[in-house]
Design an enzyme around this catalytic site. Structure first.
Site, mmCIF file in Angstrom:
data_model
loop_
_atom_site.group_PDB
_atom_site.id
_atom_site.type_symbol
_atom_site.label_atom_id
_atom_site.label_comp_id
_atom_site.label_asym_id
_atom_site.label_seq_id
_atom_site.Cartn_x
_atom_site.Cartn_y
_atom_site.Cartn_z
ATOM 1 N N ASP A 166 -2.668 -4.470 -9.258
ATOM 2 C CA ASP A 166 -2.407 -5.134 -8.004
ATOM 3 C C ASP A 166 -3.177 -6.493 -7.735
ATOM 4 O OD1 ASP A 166 -1.292 -5.129 -5.459
ATOM 5 O OD2 ASP A 166 -2.953 -4.328 -4.291
ATOM 6 N N CYS A 186 8.198 9.152 8.960
ATOM 7 C CA CYS A 186 7.253 7.897 8.513
ATOM 8 C C CYS A 186 7.952 6.705 9.438
ATOM 9 C CB CYS A 186 7.280 7.522 7.077
ATOM 10 S SG CYS A 186 8.788 7.213 6.446
ATOM 11 N N CYS A 239 3.180 -4.897 10.793
ATOM 12 C CA CYS A 239 2.410 -3.564 10.362
ATOM 13 C C CYS A 239 1.247 -3.734 10.716
ATOM 14 C CB CYS A 239 2.811 -3.526 8.828
ATOM 15 S SG CYS A 239 1.880 -2.307 7.815
ATOM 16 N N CYS A 275 -3.723 0.839 8.433
ATOM 17 C CA CYS A 275 -3.145 2.265 9.261
ATOM 18 C C CYS A 275 -2.576 3.387 8.138
ATOM 19 C CB CYS A 275 -2.091 1.495 10.090
ATOM 20 S SG CYS A 275 -1.237 2.922 11.299
ATOM 21 N N CYS A 311 2.134 6.398 8.647
ATOM 22 C CA CYS A 311 3.336 6.499 8.017
ATOM 23 C C CYS A 311 3.224 7.262 6.572
ATOM 24 C CB CYS A 311 4.001 5.262 7.563
ATOM 25 S SG CYS A 311 3.201 4.244 6.502
#
Length: 385
Positions: free
Chosen positions: A139, A199, A219, A246, A249
Site C-alpha cells: 500500500d 454494507c 466516506c 470507520c 461496512c
C-alpha cells in the site's frame, strides 16, 4: 525468467511455506495483465471526483491501473493476505458517547511495518531459489491490491469495494511481491455478495452512490484521515464518536461469520486504543500525541487533524463535562482545531452562554475559516414584526 514446470512447482511450494512461516493467512498468484477492467474503472472513479483530495491517485493513474507500467519486467504477482479480524464487534463502542471509536486496523502497530519486513524475507527466498528480481509493495506504491487479490483468487471486491474472503470476511491486510519468475496463476474468485446490501445500507454518510462504487468524499474514513481541512458540516453528526476511520461496512458483512480472530499478538488491539476516553484524547498536545500513537498509523495524520476528529466526537457526545477542555482549545495554535472546537462548544454549551462566549471570542479570532465557524454556529436572531 523462464523456469521448468518442476522448478515452478517447487518455487510455488517454497512461497506457500514461507508465507505460512511469516504469518500470512493466504497467498495466491496472478499475472500482471489479469485486471483489464481496472484502468477504465479507475478512470471513471477519478473523473467523477470520487477520490476527493487524494491527488496522488489521479497523478499515478497510469501506473496504478497497469502493473507492468509500474515495472515492465514483472511476470508474476504474488498476493499475500494477513487476517486482522477483531475479537469483538467494533461497532459496540459507537454507543459509548464518552469514548472515541478507532478503526480496528489502527488499534495496534502500523500494518505496513508489520508486513513489509516479512514480505522482503519471502522475496529474498524467491531470489535465492530462482534468481531473477523482485519488488515488494504494501500500500505504499500505485498498486491496485484489491483487484489483483480478486484476480489471484483470495477473495472478491464486495459492494463496499473492499476485499471479501470466504475464510476471513472483510478483515484482511494485503501485500504484493512482483517477480520476474514465471509462476502458474491461481483461479480468480467470483462475486459471492448476491442480493445482500448490508454494507451499503449501514453507511452513516451514504458514501456508496451505487453498489461497488465509493464516493470517498462522503466516506468517514476519508473525512477523518485523508481530509486535511474542516469536516463538512453535513457529515459531522453522522460521524458520531468515530475519531479515526470507520468499520461499519466491514463489520456488518455476513461473511465475517467465517472469520477467525487475528492470531498474532502484533495485530491484537492495544487496550488503550480500544475505547479511549474523549476527555483524555482532547488533552493531547503534539508531543504527547506522537508518544501515545508511536508505531500507530494514526500518527501519520498529525495531532491537529486527530484533535479535530475528537472535537467532532465531543460535539456529538452530549456530554457537558467535555465543555472545559473544548473551551481550552479555542486558543489552540491550529485554526483547524479552533474551528472544530467552535462546533463542539455550540453543541455542548447552553445557547445563551455560547452566544455570550462567541461575542468576545470572535473579536480575538483572526482566521477567516474559524470566524465563519463562529458565525455559522451562532443562533439566528429572531426577526422583528
Amino acid at each position: 525468467m523462464r523456469t521448468s514446470i518442476s522448478d515452478t512447482t517447487k518455487l510455488r511450494a517454497l512461497i506457500d511455506a514461507e508465507a505460512r512461516r511469516a504469518g500470512f493467512d493466504a497467498v495466491a498468484v496472478t499475472r500482471p495483465d489479469a485486471i483489464p477492467l481496472a484502468p477504465a474503472r479507475l478512470a471513471e472513479f477519478v473523473a467523477e471526483g470520487f477520490h476527493g483530495s487524494m491527488d496522488w491517485i489521479a497523478e499515478t493513474i497510469g501506473r496504478r491501473a497497469e502493473p507492468s507500467t509500474l515495472w515492465p519486467e514483472v511476470r508474476s504477482i504474488i498476493v499475500l493476505a494477513m487476517n486482522y479480524g477483531p475479537d469483538r464487534d467494533p461497532r459496540d463502542v459507537l454507543d459509548k458517547h464518552d469514548r472515541g471509536a478507532i478503526s480496528v486496523y489502527a488499534q495496534n502497530r502500523d500494518y505496513h511495518d508489520v508486513m513489509k519486513g516479512r514480505l522482503k524475507e519471502i522475496a529474498g527466498k524467491i531470489v535465492a531459489r530462482a534468481g531473477g528480481d523482485v519488488k515488494v509493495f504494501v500500500d505504499t506504491a500505485p498498486v491496485m491490491e484489491k483487484p489483483l487479490a480478486e484476480a489471484a483468487g483470495l477473495g472478491w471486491q464486495g459492494k463496499h469495494t473492499n476485499l471479501v474472503s470466504r475464510e476471513h470476511g472483510s478483515w484482511l491486510f494485503l501485500g504484493t511481491i512482483f517477480t520476474t519468475a514465471e509462476l502458474e496463476p491461481d483461479k480468480a474468485e467470483i462475486d459471492h455478495c448476491g442480493s445482500c446490501r448490508a454494507c451499503l445500507d449501514i453507511c452513516p454518510t451514504d458514501a456508496f452512490p451505487t453498489p461497488y462504487r465509493l464516493d470517498a468524499r462522503r466516506c468517514i474514513s476519508y473525512l477523518t484521515i485523508e481530509n486535511k481541512g474542516p469536516i463538512p458540516r453535513e457529515f459531522r453528526e453522522a460521524i458520531g464518536n468515530r475519531v479515526y476511520g470507520c468499520d461499519d461496512c466491514l463489520a456488518v458483512c455476513p461473511w465475517n461469520k467465517f472469520a477467525s480472530v487475528a492470531a498474532e499478538a502484533k495485530l491484537a488491539a492495544r487496550e488503550d486504543l480500544r475505547e479511549p476516553r474523549l476527555s483524555e484524547l482532547l488533552l493531547l498536545d503534539d508531543a504527547t500525541f506522537r508518544s501515545f500513537f508511536s508505531g500507530s498509523p494514526i500518527k501519520r495524520i498529525g495531532r491537529d487533524r486527530f484533535i479535530r476528529n475528537a472535537l467532532i466526537a465531543a460535539g456529538n457526545s452530549g456530554d457537558a463535562s467535555l465543555t472545559p477542555v473544548a473551551r481550552g482549545l479555542i486558543d489552540d495554535g491550529s485554526p483547524l482545531v479552533r474551528g472544530a472546537a467552535v462546533w463542539a462548544l455550540s453543541r455542548l454549551m447552553p445557547r445563551r452562554d455560547f452566544a455570550e462566549f462567541a461575542a468576545s471570542a470572535l473579536q480575538a479570532e483572526g482566521d477567516a475559516t474559524v470566524r465563519e465557524e463562529w458565525l455559522s454556529a451562532l443562533p439566528v436572531p429572531a426577526k422583528d414584526h
